[in-house]
Motif scaffolding. Structure first.
Motif, PDB file in Angstrom:
ATOM      1  N   PRO A   1      21.314 111.096 -21.926  1.00 39.55           N
ATOM      2  CA  PRO A   1      21.930 112.241 -22.740  1.00 39.55           C
ATOM      3  C   PRO A   1      21.176 112.873 -23.865  1.00 39.55           C
ATOM      4  O   PRO A   1      20.286 112.013 -24.411  1.00 39.55           O
ATOM      5  N   TYR A   2      21.458 114.134 -24.065  1.00 39.04           N
ATOM      6  CA  TYR A   2      20.675 114.817 -25.278  1.00 39.04           C
ATOM      7  C   TYR A   2      21.464 114.563 -26.243  1.00 39.04           C
ATOM      8  O   TYR A   2      22.480 114.688 -26.951  1.00 39.04           O
TER       9      TYR A   2
ATOM     10  N   ASP B   1      29.989 120.380 -23.779  1.00 38.43           N
ATOM     11  CA  ASP B   1      30.813 120.197 -24.899  1.00 38.43           C
ATOM     12  C   ASP B   1      31.387 121.267 -25.325  1.00 38.43           C
ATOM     13  O   ASP B   1      32.338 121.355 -26.600  1.00 38.43           O
TER      14      ASP B   1
ATOM     15  N   SER C   1      29.511 108.278 -18.262  1.00 40.79           N
ATOM     16  CA  SER C   1      28.327 109.142 -18.665  1.00 40.79           C
ATOM     17  C   SER C   1      28.153 110.432 -17.648  1.00 40.79           C
ATOM     18  O   SER C   1      28.104 110.018 -16.443  1.00 40.79           O
ATOM     19  N   ARG C   2      28.114 111.487 -17.952  1.00 38.70           N
ATOM     20  CA  ARG C   2      27.939 112.670 -16.987  1.00 38.70           C
ATOM     21  C   ARG C   2      26.436 112.626 -16.491  1.00 38.70           C
ATOM     22  O   ARG C   2      26.083 112.975 -15.406  1.00 38.70           O
ATOM     23  N   THR C   3      25.611 112.290 -17.584  1.00 39.02           N
ATOM     24  CA  THR C   3      24.099 112.000 -17.018  1.00 39.02           C
ATOM     25  C   THR C   3      23.952 111.173 -16.128  1.00 39.02           C
ATOM     26  O   THR C   3      23.118 111.389 -15.079  1.00 39.02           O
TER      27      THR C   3
ATOM     28  N   ARG D   1      26.902 105.727 -22.694  1.00 38.97           N
ATOM     29  CA  ARG D   1      28.480 105.607 -22.480  1.00 38.97           C
ATOM     30  C   ARG D   1      28.775 105.007 -20.949  1.00 38.97           C
ATOM     31  O   ARG D   1      29.743 105.020 -20.561  1.00 38.97           O
TER      32      ARG D   1
ATOM     33  N   ASP E   1      20.948 114.185 -30.460  1.00 40.98           N
ATOM     34  CA  ASP E   1      19.920 114.674 -31.736  1.00 40.98           C
ATOM     35  C   ASP E   1      18.788 115.109 -31.426  1.00 40.98           C
ATOM     36  O   ASP E   1      17.665 114.973 -31.871  1.00 40.98           O
ATOM     37  N   LEU E   2      18.953 115.992 -30.619  1.00 45.27           N
ATOM     38  CA  LEU E   2      17.643 116.927 -30.103  1.00 45.27           C
ATOM     39  C   LEU E   2      16.837 116.268 -29.156  1.00 45.27           C
ATOM     40  O   LEU E   2      15.783 116.812 -28.860  1.00 45.27           O
TER      41      LEU E   2
ATOM     42  N   GLY F   1      25.556 118.632 -24.866  1.00 42.45           N
ATOM     43  CA  GLY F   1      26.867 119.262 -25.262  1.00 42.45           C
ATOM     44  C   GLY F   1      26.633 120.621 -25.404  1.00 42.45           C
ATOM     45  O   GLY F   1      27.449 121.440 -25.077  1.00 42.45           O
ATOM     46  N   GLY F   2      25.384 121.123 -25.871  1.00 45.12           N
ATOM     47  CA  GLY F   2      25.060 122.432 -25.803  1.00 45.12           C
ATOM     48  C   GLY F   2      24.129 123.107 -25.091  1.00 45.12           C
ATOM     49  O   GLY F   2      23.799 122.402 -23.846  1.00 45.12           O
TER      50      GLY F   2
ATOM     51  N   SER G   1      22.071 115.563 -19.732  1.00 49.16           N
ATOM     52  CA  SER G   1      23.419 116.303 -20.039  1.00 49.16           C
ATOM     53  C   SER G   1      23.404 116.443 -21.618  1.00 49.16           C
ATOM     54  O   SER G   1      23.077 115.766 -22.161  1.00 49.16           O
TER      55      SER G   1
END
Ligand code: FMN
Length: 186
Positions: free
Chosen positions: A83-84, A165, A15-17, A11, A86-87, A131-132, A129
């Motif tokens: 970023p994290y 998130d 991006s926060r990452t 992103r 899909d696992l 979302g969960g 980083s």
């Protein structure tokens, strides 16, 4: 000391990452960045595998198909920013690793058929980083622990801002926790 920053923050500036990676990288002497969002690497198909195998057999190590592998193998430290998703992590990062993971550059086989890593880096730092919360499903980092072992990189470490998130969560507080972890890294 060259730090290779593998930027899989798809992103870009949102991006926060990426923000966390920049905190970690700010004190590094020499940073070389590979920006996977703009590089547009192709996954290996039959033709590419055949081409690369031919060049490996010919020991044509200056062919451009090996450039990313040489760059990874020669870095003093590797930082993965992802970023994290899909696992694990964005597919572009797996495609990048297809380009990097080359026998006789990143690893080789000994006379007694053992796989031995030949990368120069003494550590790999993985910054994410999420979302969960990653909890027991940190498959992206676990993959890179396996890669580090295969490539002969003795130390791996992980930092993430989690829960970003989740509705109602204090995002800045979560980011600050990750920033504190980053500040504590040497
Ligand atoms: C394609 C995609 C897949 C995602 N998969 C997960 C997931 O499996 N688990 C999770 O907790 N968050 C997931 N998320 C949320 C991201 O991990 C989260 O928004 C993260 O902070 C994004 O990082 P960025 O700000 O650096 O882009 C996903 C987001 C996207 C866009």
């Amino acid at each position: 000391m060259t730090t290779l920053f593998v930027n899989a923050c798809m992103r870009g500036e949102d991006s926060r990452t990426l923000a966390l990676c920049r905190e970690y990288l700010q004190d590094k002497e020499e940073v070389v960045e590979v920006d996977l969002a703009t590089l547009g690497l192709k996954p290996f198909d039959a033709q590419m595998v055949a081409y690369r195998t031919e060049k490996q057999k010919a020991k044509a190590w200056d062919d451009p198909i090996f450039d990313l592998s040489h760059q990874f193998a020669e870095a003093d430290e590797v930082v993965i920013g992802a970023p994290y998703w899909d696992l694990s992590f964005p597919a572009a990062l797996k495609v990048y690793m297809e380009h990097v993971s080359v026998c006789d550059i990143a690893f080789h086989y000994t006379e007694d058929a053992r796989c031995e890593g030949i990368c120069k880096a003494d550590r790999l730092t993985y910054i994410a980083s999420c979302g969960g919360f990653v909890e027991g499903a940190n498959f992206g980092y676990e993959y890179f622990c396996g890669i580090a072992k295969m490539f002969g990189i003795p130390e791996t470490r992980f930092v993430a801002a989690e829960g970003l998130d989740i509705v109602g969560i204090d995002v800045e507080a979560q980011m600050d926790k990750a920033r504190a972890q980053i500040a504590a890294l040497d």
